[in-house]
Design a protein around this motif. Structure first.
Motif, short mmCIF file in Angstrom:
data_model
loop_
_atom_site.label_atom_id
_atom_site.label_comp_id
_atom_site.label_asym_id
_atom_site.label_seq_id
_atom_site.Cartn_x
_atom_site.Cartn_y
_atom_site.Cartn_z
N VAL A 74 -47.19 -55.08 -21.73
CA VAL A 74 -46.03 -54.19 -21.71
C VAL A 74 -45.46 -54.10 -23.11
O VAL A 74 -44.94 -55.09 -23.65
N GLY A 75 -45.59 -52.95 -23.72
CA GLY A 75 -45.06 -52.73 -25.06
C GLY A 75 -45.52 -53.76 -26.07
O GLY A 75 -44.72 -54.22 -26.89
N GLY A 76 -46.77 -54.15 -26.03
CA GLY A 76 -47.30 -55.11 -26.99
C GLY A 76 -47.18 -56.56 -26.58
O GLY A 76 -47.73 -57.45 -27.24
N THR A 77 -46.46 -56.85 -25.48
CA THR A 77 -46.32 -58.23 -24.98
C THR A 77 -47.40 -58.50 -23.93
O THR A 77 -47.53 -57.74 -22.97
N ASP A 78 -48.15 -59.59 -24.13
CA ASP A 78 -49.13 -60.01 -23.14
C ASP A 78 -48.40 -60.83 -22.09
O ASP A 78 -48.03 -61.99 -22.32
N VAL A 79 -48.16 -60.23 -20.94
CA VAL A 79 -47.30 -60.84 -19.91
C VAL A 79 -47.91 -62.11 -19.33
O VAL A 79 -47.19 -63.03 -18.94
N LEU A 80 -49.23 -62.20 -19.28
CA LEU A 80 -49.88 -63.30 -18.58
C LEU A 80 -50.26 -64.47 -19.47
O LEU A 80 -50.71 -65.50 -18.97
N THR A 81 -50.10 -64.36 -20.77
CA THR A 81 -50.43 -65.47 -21.67
C THR A 81 -49.41 -66.60 -21.49
O THR A 81 -48.22 -66.37 -21.46
N ALA A 82 -49.92 -67.83 -21.39
CA ALA A 82 -49.05 -68.97 -21.05
C ALA A 82 -48.58 -69.76 -22.26
O ALA A 82 -48.12 -70.88 -22.12
N SER A 83 -48.69 -69.24 -23.48
CA SER A 83 -48.25 -69.98 -24.66
C SER A 83 -46.72 -70.05 -24.69
O SER A 83 -46.04 -69.23 -24.08
N PRO A 84 -46.14 -71.04 -25.40
CA PRO A 84 -44.67 -71.14 -25.49
C PRO A 84 -44.03 -69.87 -26.01
O PRO A 84 -42.98 -69.44 -25.53
N ALA A 85 -44.67 -69.25 -27.01
CA ALA A 85 -44.13 -68.00 -27.54
C ALA A 85 -44.14 -66.91 -26.48
O ALA A 85 -43.20 -66.12 -26.36
N ALA A 86 -45.23 -66.87 -25.68
CA ALA A 86 -45.34 -65.85 -24.64
C ALA A 86 -44.29 -66.07 -23.55
O ALA A 86 -43.74 -65.12 -23.00
N LEU A 87 -44.00 -67.34 -23.26
CA LEU A 87 -42.97 -67.63 -22.25
C LEU A 87 -41.60 -67.17 -22.72
O LEU A 87 -40.79 -66.69 -21.93
N ARG A 88 -41.32 -67.34 -24.03
CA ARG A 88 -40.07 -66.82 -24.57
C ARG A 88 -40.03 -65.30 -24.44
O ARG A 88 -39.00 -64.71 -24.08
N ASP A 89 -41.18 -64.66 -24.72
CA ASP A 89 -41.28 -63.21 -24.57
C ASP A 89 -41.06 -62.80 -23.12
O ASP A 89 -40.45 -61.76 -22.83
N LEU A 90 -41.58 -63.61 -22.18
CA LEU A 90 -41.46 -63.30 -20.76
C LEU A 90 -40.00 -63.34 -20.31
O LEU A 90 -39.55 -62.48 -19.56
#
Length: 552
Positions: A74-90
């Motif tokens: 969604v808009g450049g964010t990988d929703v399913l990636t489980a990295s700490p940075a991705a969780l902040r993005d989520l």
């Protein structure tokens, strides 16, 4: 429209934990994209995976489910990636960049808090804006969504606004953070046709004004035709067909899409022989000068809030009487009065020629058995802690409809009557689909061997395929058991398809009454004509045409 792909989903897999503990795929290899400013409709019957897919855009799966594979961007964010940075993005994504509008706004608002406080809570907690700026923005959204008294409506509590207004207020809450994508999950399913039109107009206006990309989950192709640019047809978690709105409506390629369209088309389920026979039947239920409402009664015995005012109607034995009207017209109050759940303030009710006591306390067990009420939401009336067999056994034992050793066989017979396998008896309501639960709801009423069944919006929350099956079942049971129905609905097409006679309520008064054949063939009351004109047609631009006619 922009060609920028805002949402990109590829090879999505979602699994659920089965009864045996093994995982079962419920979304299978689904891929799609949404351009900025585009509305994608996900359609299909219950259990097709519509909502499950839509919720993955928030990185969310319901309890017992798991996103097992694929990519959701969604808009450049990988929703399913489980990295700490991705969780902040989520956390930033949910409720801010991707917002959700649920089917039932009444179940989503806190009844103890004022509306404005709930609408602005998300942006204030996230510190996206000051409370003063949030209130100013909320009022602007209320105005954009065509809500009455936009400057003050937020000071009310949820119970002080109508269902359609609450649904638009929920949309305002979703739009507060200027989201890139909004998920609309069946937001008009339970609304009457006139309110549905208002809500659809408001949603479409907001989508265009704020240049929103949206996923619109629905089982109603006619509704989808008014708001979507692109349509994806789902069944059992798999894509059956996808394409532009015009192509799906005008030239559907897949047989399943054509079956959905056929189920949505209004059709008469009664024959001319049924109509002739109905005219010869004696009265079963007669209501004269009925007044009913809520709150303390005055010295004249009138309630503080009068919901029904001088209602007169007759239901003939072995026939179906349809009662239609918008939310708040008094339909359900009428059902409660007949069922003995609400005492009338004035008037006469006769059942099989004899006076019908106003409350259950004054009715004997046999009279209680002879009139059964089937509610709209089976979820709210089926005990989640009991299996279906226990639920159906209770009325059999309460009303002594069979010997104790015959109960299992009668349960199997009841399930067969409503077209369910005998194995369903061992399941609990949570393990059944919406259509199966409604059939169990109906079977429970049939267990009492009633003479009259009051059906209160029994198909309004069901998809078109399942709803059509329930209607066919009601007609079949009417023929097989010589059943009589009082069928309450806000859907004119549904009422016309199975009812011999029709009564129209508006603000607690009966404004029209006719038999089925006269509904469209003779001039009717202006409100009846409004109901007829408010039924969406399965074609693009119908909403715009009705809006122009309304302004003319």
């Amino acid at each position: 429209m922009s060609t920028e792909r805002l949402v990109q989903v590829s090879n999505l897999q979602v699994v659920a934990c089965g009864e045996d503990g093994n995982e079962v795929p419920i979304v299978k290899d689904v891929s799609f994209s949404i351009q900025r400013g585009e509305v994608l409709a996900l359609i299909g019957e219950s259990g097709s995976g519509k909502t499950t897919i839509a919720l993955t855009l928030l990185g969310y799966a319901r309890r017992g489910c798991r996103i097992a594979g694929g990519h959701v961007g969604v808009g450049g964010t990988d929703v399913l990636t489980a990295s700490p940075a991705a969780l902040r993005d989520l956390r930033d994504l949910r409720g801010r960049r991707v917002a959700y509008v649920a089917q039932s706004a009444s179940a989503s608002f806190n009844p103890a808090l004022r509306i404005i406080d709930q609408v602005i809570e998300g942006v204030c907690v996230r510190r996206l804006m000051s409370r003063k700026d949030a209130r100013t923005k909320a009022v602007r959204l209320f105005r954009a969504l065509a809500l009455p008294s936009p400057d003050t409506i937020g000071e009310r509590y949820p119970h002080q606004v109508s269902g359609g207004q609450l649904q638009r207020l929920m949309a305002a809450m979703a739009l507060m953070s200027d989201p890139e994508v909004v998920v609309f999950d069946e937001p008009t399913t339970a609304l009457d046709v006139t309110t549905q039109i208002e809500v659809l107009r408001a949603f479409k206006r907001a989508i265009e004004e704020f240049h929103i990309s949206a996923v619109y989950v629905s089982h109603d192709l006619a509704v989808v035709a008014q708001i979507a640019d692109h349509v994806m047809v789902l069944r059992n978690g798999e894509i059956q067909e996808e394409g532009a709105l015009e192509q799906i409506i005008e030239a559907p390629a897949h047989p399943y899409t054509r079956s959905l369209m056929a189920a949505a088309e209004p059709s008469c389920r009664l024959t001319e022989a049924d109509a002739d026979q109905a005219l010869k039947q004696p009265p079963l239920l007669e209501i004269s000068d009925l007044v009913a409402g809520y709150g303390e009664h005055d010295r004249a015995g009138m309630p503080a809030v009068r919901v029904l005012d001088d209602i007169n109607l007759t239901l003939r034995r072995g026939t179906t009487l349809g009662v239609i009207g918008e939310s708040g017209s008094g339909k359900s109050t009428l059902a409660y009065v007949i069922a003995g759940l609400l005492a009338p303030a004035k008037g006469d009710i006769r059942f099989v020629g004899k006076p019908l006591p106003g409350t259950h306390a004054k009715r004997d067990r046999d009279l209680y058995r002879r009139i059964q009420l089937v509610f709209q939401s089976a979820d709210k009336v089926l005990n989640p802690a009991q299996d279906v067999g226990t639920i159906l056994a209770r009325p059999l034992r309460l009303f002594e409809r069979c010997a104790p050793n015959e109960v299992p066989a009668r349960i199997a017979r009841l399930l067969d009557l409503v077209k369910l396998p005998a194995s369903i008896a061992r399941r609990r309501p949570a393990e059944l689909s919406g259509g199966q639960k409604q059939r169990v709801n109906l079977a429970r009423a049939l267990a009492a061997d009633p003479e009259l069944i009051i059906c209160d919006e029994v198909t309004s929350a069901l998809d078109s395929v399942v709803g059509a099956a329930i209607l066919d079942l009601l007609v079949e049971l009417r023929h097989e058991l010589n059943m009589s129905y009082l069928f309450i609905s806000h859907d004119l097409s549904t009422v016309r398809s199975i009812c011999d006679d029709i009564v129209v309520l508006f603000k607690g008064q009966k404004v029209d009454a006719c038999n089925r054949s006269a509904l469209f063939s003779q001039p009717r009351h202006p409100y009846t004509s409004l109901l007829i004109d408010s039924v969406p047609e399965m074609r693009a631009n119908w909403l715009e045409e009705t809006t122009l006619r309304a302004k003319a």
